[in-house]
Motif scaffolding. Sequence first.
Motif, PDB file in Angstrom:
ATOM      1  N   SER A 207      34.676 140.929 -39.960  1.00  0.00           N
ATOM      2  CA  SER A 207      34.086 140.034 -38.963  1.00  0.00           C
ATOM      3  C   SER A 207      33.619 138.746 -39.642  1.00  0.00           C
ATOM      4  N   LYS A 208      33.308 137.756 -38.828  1.00  0.00           N
ATOM      5  CA  LYS A 208      32.793 136.509 -39.381  1.00  0.00           C
ATOM      6  C   LYS A 208      31.474 136.740 -40.106  1.00  0.00           C
ATOM      7  N   GLU A 209      30.636 137.597 -39.542  1.00  0.00           N
ATOM      8  CA  GLU A 209      29.336 137.866 -40.178  1.00  0.00           C
ATOM      9  C   GLU A 209      29.517 138.570 -41.519  1.00  0.00           C
ATOM     10  N   SER A 210      30.416 139.559 -41.587  1.00  0.00           N
ATOM     11  CA  SER A 210      30.618 140.258 -42.855  1.00  0.00           C
ATOM     12  C   SER A 210      31.231 139.335 -43.898  1.00  0.00           C
ATOM     13  N   TRP A 211      32.117 138.408 -43.451  1.00  0.00           N
ATOM     14  CA  TRP A 211      32.705 137.453 -44.394  1.00  0.00           C
ATOM     15  C   TRP A 211      31.645 136.489 -44.901  1.00  0.00           C
ATOM     16  N   ARG A 212      30.787 136.025 -44.008  1.00  0.00           N
ATOM     17  CA  ARG A 212      29.688 135.129 -44.406  1.00  0.00           C
ATOM     18  C   ARG A 212      28.831 135.782 -45.481  1.00  0.00           C
ATOM     19  N   GLN A 213      28.490 137.030 -45.263  1.00  0.00           N
ATOM     20  CA  GLN A 213      27.667 137.758 -46.232  1.00  0.00           C
ATOM     21  C   GLN A 213      28.406 137.905 -47.561  1.00  0.00           C
ATOM     22  N   ALA A 214      29.695 138.251 -47.485  1.00  0.00           N
ATOM     23  CA  ALA A 214      30.487 138.417 -48.710  1.00  0.00           C
ATOM     24  C   ALA A 214      30.622 137.097 -49.459  1.00  0.00           C
ATOM     25  N   ALA A 215      30.855 136.005 -48.727  1.00  0.00           N
ATOM     26  CA  ALA A 215      31.012 134.698 -49.366  1.00  0.00           C
ATOM     27  C   ALA A 215      29.724 134.268 -50.055  1.00  0.00           C
ATOM     28  N   TYR A 216      28.602 134.489 -49.390  1.00  0.00           N
ATOM     29  CA  TYR A 216      27.317 134.153 -50.021  1.00  0.00           C
ATOM     30  C   TYR A 216      27.133 134.979 -51.290  1.00  0.00           C
ATOM     31  N   GLY A 217      27.449 136.258 -51.207  1.00  0.00           N
ATOM     32  CA  GLY A 217      27.292 137.126 -52.374  1.00  0.00           C
ATOM     33  C   GLY A 217      28.180 136.717 -53.531  1.00  0.00           C
ATOM     34  N   VAL A 218      29.436 136.347 -53.224  1.00  0.00           N
ATOM     35  CA  VAL A 218      30.365 135.923 -54.275  1.00  0.00           C
ATOM     36  C   VAL A 218      29.854 134.665 -54.960  1.00  0.00           C
ATOM     37  N   LEU A 219      29.417 133.681 -54.175  1.00  0.00           N
ATOM     38  CA  LEU A 219      28.945 132.432 -54.772  1.00  0.00           C
ATOM     39  C   LEU A 219      27.659 132.635 -55.562  1.00  0.00           C
ATOM     40  N   ALA A 220      26.754 133.468 -55.044  1.00  0.00           N
ATOM     41  CA  ALA A 220      25.527 133.757 -55.792  1.00  0.00           C
ATOM     42  C   ALA A 220      25.846 134.460 -57.098  1.00  0.00           C
ATOM     43  N   SER A 221      26.808 135.382 -57.054  1.00  0.00           N
ATOM     44  CA  SER A 221      27.209 136.097 -58.260  1.00  0.00           C
ATOM     45  C   SER A 221      27.851 135.156 -59.276  1.00  0.00           C
TER      46      SER A 221
END
Length: 213
Positions: A165-179
Amino acid sequence: MFTQQQVVKLKVGEAGVIFDGTIILSSVYHMQEECWATTVARPGYPEVTERLKVNSSVSCNFGDLYEVRLLTANSYEVTALVTKLPLMESAESIFNTSYLLNSAEKGEAFTKEEAEVLKRQLDEMSVQIVKIITQVNKVSELTEAQNDYLKSAFNMLHEKLDTGSKESWRQAAYGVLASIGCTFMPDLQTTQSLFQMAGSYISSVPTMLLGRG
């Protein structure tokens, strides 16, 4: 820049408690797909399950942001690195103000056109991220392991555009960039610059979609 990190070994099919009971982690081996369905939970939040392979990760926003990265795995035991990542208000706001990501209804998926444009933006973004990393760290190129790390992270974001979903992708993208920021950037300022650059690629997607109409 990390606030907490813990390496944990788990028997496949059994749950482990991490960070004094804050995080509950379990993993189940899927033989045919050669992956481990890894579930991350925190009391009071919906649990997150992701099929992982070695050196891949899942990010979970449980009020605090956590990354679970599979280090080693076999049919009976997994070793994972669990990292509590810093939530930066200025960086998170880039995702909070994205019309594409925040106008979505719960569970809404990306359209084919949205996914295609975002994939192209991700490809360009990954090139810029490599340039930023080499510049701020004063190196001519990344190591093979570092390139593999980035490739795995962006491949996961590509796949989630088609499956999540868009929400799960948003969360994943934030996590990837933070990592990526915590792994490669020397300080908070350069990490925020990384988010601002990434945010420009994401925020331009609606305009690009209009241009295709």
